[in-house]
Design a protein around this motif. Structure first.
Motif, mmCIF file in Angstrom:
data_model
loop_
_atom_site.group_PDB
_atom_site.id
_atom_site.type_symbol
_atom_site.label_atom_id
_atom_site.label_comp_id
_atom_site.label_asym_id
_atom_site.label_seq_id
_atom_site.Cartn_x
_atom_site.Cartn_y
_atom_site.Cartn_z
ATOM 1 N N ASP A 29 -6.712 9.613 -1.962
ATOM 2 C CA ASP A 29 -6.866 9.394 -3.402
ATOM 3 C C ASP A 29 -7.680 8.154 -3.746
ATOM 4 O O ASP A 29 -7.733 7.775 -4.924
ATOM 5 C CB ASP A 29 -5.485 9.258 -4.054
ATOM 6 C CG ASP A 29 -4.797 10.602 -4.234
ATOM 7 O OD1 ASP A 29 -5.433 11.633 -3.961
ATOM 8 O OD2 ASP A 29 -3.626 10.610 -4.651
ATOM 9 N N VAL A 30 -8.317 7.529 -2.760
ATOM 10 C CA VAL A 30 -8.977 6.243 -3.026
ATOM 11 C C VAL A 30 -10.021 6.346 -4.135
ATOM 12 O O VAL A 30 -10.160 5.434 -4.969
ATOM 13 C CB VAL A 30 -9.588 5.670 -1.727
ATOM 14 C CG1 VAL A 30 -10.704 6.569 -1.181
ATOM 15 C CG2 VAL A 30 -10.103 4.257 -1.963
ATOM 16 N N ASP A 82 -8.124 6.626 -7.435
ATOM 17 C CA ASP A 82 -7.454 5.355 -7.718
ATOM 18 C C ASP A 82 -8.436 4.306 -8.222
ATOM 19 O O ASP A 82 -8.110 3.505 -9.105
ATOM 20 C CB ASP A 82 -6.747 4.839 -6.454
ATOM 21 C CG ASP A 82 -5.491 5.625 -6.120
ATOM 22 O OD1 ASP A 82 -5.009 6.374 -7.000
ATOM 23 O OD2 ASP A 82 -4.988 5.501 -4.988
ATOM 24 N N SER A 113 -1.028 15.533 -0.445
ATOM 25 C CA SER A 113 -1.996 14.651 -1.082
ATOM 26 C C SER A 113 -3.105 15.400 -1.807
ATOM 27 O O SER A 113 -3.757 14.843 -2.697
ATOM 28 C CB SER A 113 -2.610 13.713 -0.031
ATOM 29 O OG SER A 113 -1.625 12.844 0.502
ATOM 30 N N ARG A 157 -4.794 -1.145 -6.617
ATOM 31 C CA ARG A 157 -4.138 -0.846 -5.338
ATOM 32 C C ARG A 157 -4.960 -1.395 -4.170
ATOM 33 O O ARG A 157 -6.143 -1.684 -4.311
ATOM 34 C CB ARG A 157 -3.930 0.664 -5.193
ATOM 35 C CG ARG A 157 -2.807 1.192 -6.070
ATOM 36 C CD ARG A 157 -2.651 2.696 -5.985
ATOM 37 N NE ARG A 157 -1.493 3.156 -6.749
ATOM 38 C CZ ARG A 157 -1.198 4.423 -6.987
ATOM 39 N NH1 ARG A 157 -1.998 5.384 -6.522
ATOM 40 N NH2 ARG A 157 -0.126 4.745 -7.701
ATOM 41 N N GLU A 158 -4.334 -1.490 -3.032
ATOM 42 C CA GLU A 158 -4.884 -2.267 -1.920
ATOM 43 C C GLU A 158 -6.246 -1.773 -1.432
ATOM 44 O O GLU A 158 -7.147 -2.579 -1.179
ATOM 45 C CB GLU A 158 -3.884 -2.272 -0.748
ATOM 46 C CG GLU A 158 -2.732 -3.234 -0.927
ATOM 47 C CD GLU A 158 -1.885 -2.956 -2.156
ATOM 48 O OE1 GLU A 158 -1.449 -3.934 -2.785
ATOM 49 O OE2 GLU A 158 -1.661 -1.766 -2.486
ATOM 50 N N THR A 176 -10.479 1.152 4.270
ATOM 51 C CA THR A 176 -10.087 2.526 4.578
ATOM 52 C C THR A 176 -9.864 2.689 6.074
ATOM 53 O O THR A 176 -8.933 3.382 6.509
ATOM 54 C CB THR A 176 -11.170 3.511 4.102
ATOM 55 O OG1 THR A 176 -11.355 3.357 2.697
ATOM 56 C CG2 THR A 176 -10.781 4.947 4.402
ATOM 57 N N ASN A 178 -1.955 9.467 1.749
ATOM 58 C CA ASN A 178 -2.146 9.716 0.317
ATOM 59 C C ASN A 178 -3.070 8.681 -0.310
ATOM 60 O O ASN A 178 -3.933 9.020 -1.126
ATOM 61 C CB ASN A 178 -0.789 9.713 -0.387
ATOM 62 C CG ASN A 178 -0.911 9.953 -1.876
ATOM 63 O OD1 ASN A 178 -0.901 9.002 -2.666
ATOM 64 N ND2 ASN A 178 -1.029 11.207 -2.277
ATOM 65 N N ARG A 179 -2.916 7.426 0.077
ATOM 66 C CA ARG A 179 -3.771 6.370 -0.469
ATOM 67 C C ARG A 179 -5.231 6.561 -0.032
ATOM 68 O O ARG A 179 -6.154 6.307 -0.803
ATOM 69 C CB ARG A 179 -3.265 5.002 -0.027
ATOM 70 C CG ARG A 179 -1.939 4.603 -0.639
ATOM 71 C CD ARG A 179 -2.073 4.432 -2.132
ATOM 72 N NE ARG A 179 -0.837 3.931 -2.720
ATOM 73 C CZ ARG A 179 0.009 4.656 -3.427
ATOM 74 N NH1 ARG A 179 -0.238 5.947 -3.641
ATOM 75 N NH2 ARG A 179 1.092 4.111 -3.950
ATOM 76 N N MET A 237 0.831 -1.208 0.000
ATOM 77 C CA MET A 237 0.000 0.000 0.000
ATOM 78 C C MET A 237 0.866 1.258 0.000
ATOM 79 O O MET A 237 0.604 2.218 -0.733
ATOM 80 C CB MET A 237 -0.928 0.020 1.213
ATOM 81 C CG MET A 237 -1.758 1.299 1.310
ATOM 82 S SD MET A 237 -2.710 1.476 2.834
ATOM 83 C CE MET A 237 -1.415 1.823 4.029
ATOM 84 N N LYS A 253 4.020 1.364 -0.849
ATOM 85 C CA LYS A 253 5.162 1.220 -1.748
ATOM 86 C C LYS A 253 6.467 1.300 -0.951
ATOM 87 O O LYS A 253 7.336 2.146 -1.201
ATOM 88 C CB LYS A 253 5.143 2.307 -2.830
ATOM 89 C CG LYS A 253 3.961 2.236 -3.769
ATOM 90 C CD LYS A 253 4.065 1.054 -4.705
ATOM 91 C CE LYS A 253 2.954 1.043 -5.731
ATOM 92 N NZ LYS A 253 3.013 -0.142 -6.617
ATOM 93 N N THR A 259 -4.390 2.288 -11.448
ATOM 94 C CA THR A 259 -4.282 2.216 -9.983
ATOM 95 C C THR A 259 -5.438 1.495 -9.309
ATOM 96 O O THR A 259 -5.465 1.378 -8.092
ATOM 97 C CB THR A 259 -4.188 3.640 -9.401
ATOM 98 O OG1 THR A 259 -5.355 4.385 -9.797
ATOM 99 C CG2 THR A 259 -2.947 4.358 -9.903
#
Length: 313
Positions: free
Chosen positions: A89-90, A93, A151, A102-103, A111, A85-86, A36, A38, A99
């Motif tokens: 941006d979910v 993504d 983000s 991504r996880e 979340t 950031n993840r 997640m 990286k 993307t």
């Protein structure tokens, strides 16, 4: 859904939210969090922080405890920033084919679990900063705020690449302050080298998402100016990065060992841009990860070589 084998716990459909019951499951869960954020991309900034550690230790000395807590702070800060950031941006993504796997958008991680991860990583960073001294502790919360703010930058400005470069460039400066307790203009050259190096290759990376960014109203240099102009911008920024590496050589009165490393970095920057064709962006991943990771490691190798030459001489 494929049923779980007899005696094997099935994975929560919403993500990895349960307490792992077996060592293999724990390792699998840790791997999901690592993907997640990286974690492998830590190789971009960590060598710069370690280089600052060596340079600061040359002038002020460094203890084993400082090295340990600086490493902990680096991992904590980066994990918190990437996790945040993840989460932020979910939605984007999930809509972006590149993307969507991504996880969080794929459902392998919820979340809520990511939010807990960010909170714990932030706490680890603040603890590590406190162990490094009063000034690092006082600066830890503002630093986290800056890391989180990035983000949202691409929602407002095509200078988002520079925002990313800036927040990552805090690593050498923060390391220097943690070791010495004071500010020095000299370390800014290393921070500027990291900032421009990151900014340039983030522009290259963003070329992959030009159409998606435009469709979603997101800002980036490739989306705003086009891929060809973006590639030229990245080249000029990387030229500034190379000049900054040379200024590190001047500011710290480095030896030929570092100058050799700087020369190799210059060649790799040229190679990186040779790989990136505006008509064929299929090799961007090679330029982004493989070449850039070698550049970072080469910098650290140059600083260590310089230190060895000094000690022998």
């Amino acid at each position: 859904m494929i049923p779980a084998a007899a005696g094997c716990p099935s994975e929560d459909r919403r993500g990895l939210n349960r307490i792992p019951g077996r060592p293999g499951e724990l390792i699998s869960r840790i791997a999901v969090y690592g993907r997640m954020i990286k974690f492998s991309h830590t190789v971009f900034a960590l060598p710069f922080a370690l280089s600052a550690l060596v340079l600061a230790g040359r002038e002020h000395g460094v203890t084993a405890a400082q090295i340990f807590w600086i490493l902990v702070a680096m991992v904590g800060a980066r994990s918190a920033a990437m996790g945040f950031n993840r989460i932020a941006d979910v939605g984007f993504d999930a809509r972006n084919p590149r993307t969507a796997g991504r996880e969080i958008p794929s459902g392998r991680l919820s979340t809520r679990a990511a939010m807990v991860f960010v909170a714990l990583s932030s706490a680890v960073f603040i603890l590590a900063a406190a162990m490094l001294g009063r000034l690092p502790f006082l600066l830890s919360a503002p630093v986290l705020g800056v890391l989180f703010l990035y983000s949202y930058a691409k929602r407002f400005t095509w200078l988002a690449h520079a925002c990313l470069g800036f927040v990552i460039s805090l690593a050498p400066l923060a390391t220097w302050i943690a070791v010495t307790g004071i500010f020095s203009w000299k370390i800014l050259w290393l921070s500027l080298a990291l900032m421009t190096y990151i900014t340039g290759f983030d522009i290259l990376y963003a070329c992959q998402d030009v159409d998606f960014d435009r469709s979603q109203g997101l800002f980036s240099i490739p989306a705003h100016f086009g891929v060809r102009k973006a590639l030229w911008a990245a080249r000029m920024i990387h030229a500034l990065a190379y000049a900054s590496f040379l200024m590190v050589y001047v500011a710290f009165d480095m030896t030929g060992g570092f100058l050799l490393a700087a020369g190799l970095i210059g060649l790799m920057l040229v190679f990186e841009h040779w790989l990136t064709d505006p008509e064929d962006l299929s090799r961007v991943h090679i330029a982004f990860f493989h070449v850039n990771s070698v550049i970072s490691v080469t910098l650290l190798a140059g600083v260590l070589a310089d230190e060895m030459i000094r000690r022998i001489g």
